[in-house]
Design an enzyme around this catalytic site. Structure first.
Site, short mmCIF file in Angstrom:
data_model
loop_
_atom_site.label_atom_id
_atom_site.label_comp_id
_atom_site.label_asym_id
_atom_site.label_seq_id
_atom_site.Cartn_x
_atom_site.Cartn_y
_atom_site.Cartn_z
N CYS A 280 42.81 34.17 37.41
CA CYS A 280 41.50 33.91 36.81
C CYS A 280 41.31 34.60 35.46
O CYS A 280 40.93 33.98 34.48
CB CYS A 280 40.38 34.30 37.78
SG CYS A 280 40.22 36.06 38.10
N HIS A 328 36.28 38.28 40.22
CA HIS A 328 36.62 36.93 39.77
C HIS A 328 35.88 36.61 38.48
O HIS A 328 34.80 37.15 38.22
CB HIS A 328 36.26 35.90 40.86
CG HIS A 328 36.79 34.53 40.57
ND1 HIS A 328 38.14 34.24 40.55
CD2 HIS A 328 36.16 33.36 40.28
CE1 HIS A 328 38.31 32.96 40.28
NE2 HIS A 328 37.13 32.40 40.09
N HIS A 340 38.00 27.49 35.88
CA HIS A 340 38.58 28.75 36.37
C HIS A 340 39.86 28.48 37.15
O HIS A 340 40.17 27.34 37.52
CB HIS A 340 37.56 29.51 37.23
CG HIS A 340 37.33 28.91 38.59
ND1 HIS A 340 36.97 29.67 39.68
CD2 HIS A 340 37.37 27.62 39.03
CE1 HIS A 340 36.82 28.87 40.74
NE2 HIS A 340 37.04 27.63 40.38
#
Length: 366
Positions: A280, A328, A340
């Site tokens: 990510c 994240h 993402h």
């Protein structure tokens, strides 16, 4: 965030912060080409028995357990990447200190040679100090001329000795600094190894749990994941948040979004920064690097170091940080969506910006 491959330390790449969710199942917020996982980890316990012929409530527990396993893997990966980044920096510092030590030793040897030459000259003069030889001179003019040279020689000798002392002090400090950096380097290499072991353990547990599902159960599980993401996104949208978000992307923001969206479909890989796989924060850091703006490598450092923006003021290119531990990150691309890299087994995709718990928004180019 620096581009390119890391060179001074181990070849392992840095960080994953993939949580388990992608986005809502509708085409406005999710990639229709693949099923999307559900929201962020839950504390619910996993089923204690095999999940063959599981009911939906049992599958929901499986989903929650998978979320937690992948979340824990993401946290461990953040630790791995942070340690990797520190290791690279410390390796560079150790190399630079070693070079300084080599240069300092060479300089000290030259100074010692100069001091030795001065001592030999004095010995050739009969062992008497210059002042004594002047006082014994019968020629007044020679005395006057020599007095000036003596003063210059005294200053030069004092300066030479002082320079030798300073060089010696510098060498000792370089050696202390190098020893300290080496200890930190060893500690971070150990931290990397431990984090890597934890990452592999969590992912293996998740894969083992999924392998126990029958084909139809996997389809039902994917549907549950989609539904969970949809509910979270719908709740976020129902607040009327999109009515307030109308900012346009900056020039660099457009470039970052362009880069990130061009990676859609590429596999997730923990610690990867492209060009074929990403985690990510690897995706977001490389996207902004391509736009000409270096940002921190990990989602935690992106949250800590970049300018915080109110959700209602965010614009395409801004980074949305998810979960209370900032484990994240996704890039806002407009219309309530993010791009993402979700988690192992998934690919870079578009998801609903509200499909995971939002910690906050940061802006790299503020």
């Amino acid at each position: 965030m620096a581009t390119g491959k890391r060179s001074l330390t181990m070849a392992a790449v840095a960080l994953v912060c993939a949580v388990t969710v992608l986005g809502a199942p509708c085409t406005a917020y999710a990639n229709p080409a693949e099923p999307t996982p559900g929201p962020t980890p839950s504390a619910s316990a996993p089923p204690s028995s095999a999940v063959t012929d599981a009911t939906d409530p049992e599958l929901e527990k499986v989903r929650e357990k998978l979320d937690k396993l992948y979340h824990d893997a993401a946290v461990a990966t953040e630790a791995y990447n942070a340690a990797e980044e520190k290791t690279e920096k410390q390796s560079t510092e150790v190399v630079e200190l070693a070079r300084d030590i080599v240069k300092g030793r060479a300089r000290l040897e030259k100074l010692r040679d100069r001091a030795g030459a001065a001592a030999r000259a004095q010995y050739r003069g009969g062992g008497l100090p210059p002042e004594a030889r002047l006082w014994l001179s019968d020629d007044p003019q020679e005395y006057l001329d020599g007095a000036s040279r003596v003063r210059q020689g005294q200053h030069a000798t004092k300066g030479l000795l002082g320079e030798m002392a300073r060089t010696q002090d510098d060498l000792e400090q370089y050696a202390r600094d190098a020893a300290d950096q080496w200890k930190k380097l060893k500690a971070n290499r150990k931290a990397k190894a431990e984090a890597k072991k934890k990452i592999k353990k969590k992912i293996a547990s998740a894969e083992e749990l999924e392998s126990r599902l029958e084909k139809e159960e996997k389809k039902r599980l994917a549907k549950l994941e989609q539904q969970a993401a949809f509910r979270a996104q719908a709740a976020w949208l129902s607040s009327g948040i999109l009515d307030e978000i109308d900012s346009k992307a900056s020039a660099q923001g457009k470039e970052a979004v362009k880069y990130a969206t061009h990676q859609i479909g590429k596999p997730y890989e923990w610690g990867a920064e492209g060009p074929t796989t990403y985690d990510c924060s690897g995706l977001t850091s490389q996207a902004w690097a391509a736009a000409g703006r270096g940002i921190p490598r990990t989602s935690q450092e992106q949250w800590r170091q970049l300018a915080h923006i109110d959700v209602r003021d965010m614009r395409p290119g801004d980074l949305i940080i998810y979960n209370s531990d900032a484990s994240h990150v996704g890039m806002y691309i407009g219309d309530g969506s993010i791009v993402h890299a979700p988690r192992p087994g998934r690919t870079v995709t578009i998801a609903g910006a509200g499909s995971m718990p939002i910690l906050g928004v940061v802006r790299p180019d503020k």
